[in-house]
Design an enzyme around this catalytic site. Structure first.
Site, mmCIF file in Angstrom:
data_model
loop_
_atom_site.group_PDB
_atom_site.id
_atom_site.type_symbol
_atom_site.label_atom_id
_atom_site.label_comp_id
_atom_site.label_asym_id
_atom_site.label_seq_id
_atom_site.Cartn_x
_atom_site.Cartn_y
_atom_site.Cartn_z
ATOM 1 N N TYR A 47 76.028 -7.693 -23.861
ATOM 2 C CA TYR A 47 77.069 -7.376 -22.891
ATOM 3 C C TYR A 47 76.410 -7.360 -21.508
ATOM 4 C CZ TYR A 47 81.854 -6.179 -21.904
ATOM 5 O OH TYR A 47 83.152 -6.233 -21.471
ATOM 6 N N GLU A 50 74.325 -7.612 -14.246
ATOM 7 C CA GLU A 50 73.315 -7.986 -13.247
ATOM 8 C C GLU A 50 71.993 -7.215 -13.424
ATOM 9 O OE1 GLU A 50 73.311 -10.583 -11.078
ATOM 10 O OE2 GLU A 50 75.105 -11.080 -12.212
ATOM 11 N N HIS A 52 70.584 -6.584 -16.388
ATOM 12 C CA HIS A 52 69.859 -7.431 -17.341
ATOM 13 C C HIS A 52 69.394 -8.715 -16.643
ATOM 14 C CE1 HIS A 52 72.804 -5.338 -20.191
ATOM 15 N NE2 HIS A 52 71.631 -4.975 -20.679
ATOM 16 N N GLN A 76 69.012 3.061 -33.533
ATOM 17 C CA GLN A 76 68.824 3.912 -32.349
ATOM 18 C C GLN A 76 70.107 4.664 -31.968
ATOM 19 O OE1 GLN A 76 67.715 0.489 -29.780
ATOM 20 N NE2 GLN A 76 68.974 1.462 -28.213
ATOM 21 N N ASP A 165 66.372 3.136 -17.570
ATOM 22 C CA ASP A 165 65.978 3.922 -18.737
ATOM 23 C C ASP A 165 64.514 4.338 -18.542
ATOM 24 O OD1 ASP A 165 68.405 3.453 -20.675
ATOM 25 O OD2 ASP A 165 67.939 1.524 -19.772
ATOM 26 N N SER A 200 75.681 -0.534 -16.200
ATOM 27 C CA SER A 200 75.439 -0.212 -17.594
ATOM 28 C C SER A 200 76.517 -0.877 -18.435
ATOM 29 C CB SER A 200 75.511 1.308 -17.797
ATOM 30 O OG SER A 200 75.656 1.607 -19.169
ATOM 31 N N ARG A 202 77.862 0.354 -20.813
ATOM 32 C CA ARG A 202 78.815 1.410 -21.186
ATOM 33 C C ARG A 202 79.809 1.723 -20.061
ATOM 34 N NH1 ARG A 202 74.151 3.590 -24.320
ATOM 35 N NH2 ARG A 202 74.821 3.624 -26.499
HETATM 36 P P1 AMP Z 1 70.401 -2.335 -22.867
HETATM 37 O O1 AMP Z 1 71.078 -3.636 -23.161
HETATM 38 O O2 AMP Z 1 71.297 -1.314 -22.258
HETATM 39 O O3 AMP Z 1 69.597 -1.823 -24.031
HETATM 40 O O4 AMP Z 1 69.340 -2.644 -21.729
HETATM 41 C C1 AMP Z 1 68.383 -3.659 -21.868
HETATM 42 C C2 AMP Z 1 67.411 -3.568 -20.736
HETATM 43 O O5 AMP Z 1 68.103 -3.708 -19.493
HETATM 44 C C3 AMP Z 1 66.660 -2.224 -20.683
HETATM 45 O O6 AMP Z 1 65.307 -2.465 -20.326
HETATM 46 C C4 AMP Z 1 67.406 -1.495 -19.584
HETATM 47 O O7 AMP Z 1 66.611 -0.510 -18.934
HETATM 48 C C5 AMP Z 1 67.737 -2.636 -18.647
HETATM 49 N N1 AMP Z 1 68.847 -2.256 -17.772
HETATM 50 C C6 AMP Z 1 70.066 -1.775 -18.129
HETATM 51 N N2 AMP Z 1 70.808 -1.466 -17.046
HETATM 52 C C7 AMP Z 1 70.030 -1.738 -15.970
HETATM 53 C C8 AMP Z 1 70.210 -1.628 -14.556
HETATM 54 N N3 AMP Z 1 71.333 -1.167 -14.025
HETATM 55 N N4 AMP Z 1 69.189 -2.008 -13.750
HETATM 56 C C9 AMP Z 1 68.032 -2.465 -14.259
HETATM 57 N N5 AMP Z 1 67.795 -2.604 -15.587
HETATM 58 C C10 AMP Z 1 68.781 -2.251 -16.423
#
Ligand code: AMP
Length: 312
Positions: A47, A50, A52, A76, A165, A200, A202
């Site tokens: 999902y 920006e 990612h 997790q 994170d 995020s 979410r």
């Molecule tokens: P996730 O898909 O939420 O598990 O996130 C995958 C990666 O993207 C993790 O390393 C997160 O820390 C990073 N990430 C998620 N949101 C952000 C954001 N707003 N800015 C920078 N990195 C992000």
């Protein structure tokens, strides 16, 4: 862009890419060139947004081959968390990956990642008993275990993680150091919406009113940023910072605070209320988790002691 769903296929295509020289330009056969070819890895749960994309851009800049994984990792998530409703959109994710110049996308099924009940877990101890680790028991064991598995599958030289994170970055760095994993972690800055909300996956759960009120998170951290010089000059205590953040967040009637904590980074040692920045050696982070309805949002700001000091 190559899309693979099986581990064996993933290993094969990465091995083929490693046969290419730096920038993937020419076939090389000497071992020095094989070593020079850098594989950069961006693990995600999909999902894509920006935030990612910024990790993929950094990977594209630093590595010859960029591997993206998209896997919503069941181990997790806690029993009452949002595993089943976690947003997914494979077609859109592939478009984002293509746009960002990803070379290989790994999209495994749960059965491919966990073909048998797993008996092995990676557990990082002290760093995981606080912040999100305290609110989400077992969460970080799930994260470290899946990231270790993915590292074994991809064999990256560099792996990119968001400071959104921050605790995850600290925990994974500890795992890599403790287990002598041959990979360099690259922490990347938090990407925000124009109005400040940290991106995020979410955020899509938020109602219009929750989305509006969720701005108190970044607003409270911006206030910390504004007084960062005072923090560095030791005129502000940790308790004063905490109160400033808390009163901003409490101005939103829909905000239900899980934690507001001020800790060292990356050691995640909590600071006592009366402490000032001069009492600690490391950078500090102010970290928040706040629920809006069933949606739990996190955000943080890092105050880099050395960097800020060089400006005053
Ligand atoms: P996730 O898909 O939420 O598990 O996130 C995958 C990666 O993207 C993790 O390393 C997160 O820390 C990073 N990430 C998620 N949101 C952000 C954001 N707003 N800015 C920078 N990195 C992000």
């Amino acid at each position: 862009m190559i899309i693979v769903r099986e581990v064996a296929q993933l290993r094969k295509v990465i091995a083929e890419r490693r046969q290419l020289g730096v920038n993937g330009e020419k076939k090389v056969h000497d071992s020095a060139s094989l070593l020079q070819h850098k594989v950069g890895f961006v693990p995600t749960m999909g999902y894509l947004h920006e935030g990612h994309a910024s990790l993929m851009q950094k990977a594209r800049e630093m590595a010859d081959t960029v591997v993206l994984s998209i896997f919503v990792n069941p181990i997790q998530f806690g029993p009452t968390e949002d595993l089943d409703s976690y947003p997914r959109d494979e077609a859109r994710d592939l478009e984002v990956a293509r746009r960002e110049g990803v070379d290989i996308v790994f999209l495994p099924t749960v059965a491919e990642m966990y073909p048998q009940p797993t008996q092995t877990k990676i557990h990082v101890s002290a760093l995981t008993d606080r912040l999100c680790g305290a609110s989400r028991p077992g969460h970080f064991d799930g994260v470290t275990t899946v990231v270790a598995k993915l590292f074994n599958m991809v064999g990256p030289d560099l792996a990119f993680f968001g400071m959104k994170d921050a605790q995850q970055v600290a925990v994974l760095q500890q795992m890599v150091t403790d287990l002598n994993m041959n990979v360099t972690l690259i922490p990347c800055p938090i990407v925000r919406e124009a109005d400040g909300l940290a991106l995020s996956s979410r955020n899509v759960y938020l109602s219009a009113e929750q989305r509006k009120q969720a701005l108190v998170l970044s607003q409270s951290l911006r206030k910390v940023q504004e007084v960062s010089e005072d923090i560095v000059q030791n005129t502000v205590t940790m308790e004063q910072i905490r109160q400033m953040v808390e009163s901003t967040i409490a101005s939103s009637p829909l905000a239900d605070i899980d934690y507001i904590e001020i800790l060292t980074f990356p050691g995640l040692e909590p600071l006592r209320p009366e402490q000032r920045l001069c009492d600690v050696q490391d950078d500090i982070i102010v970290a928040l988790a706040v629920k809006f309805g069933n949606t739990r949002l996190i955000d943080n700001i890092r105050i880099q002691k050395v960097e800020v000091l060089s400006h005053v």
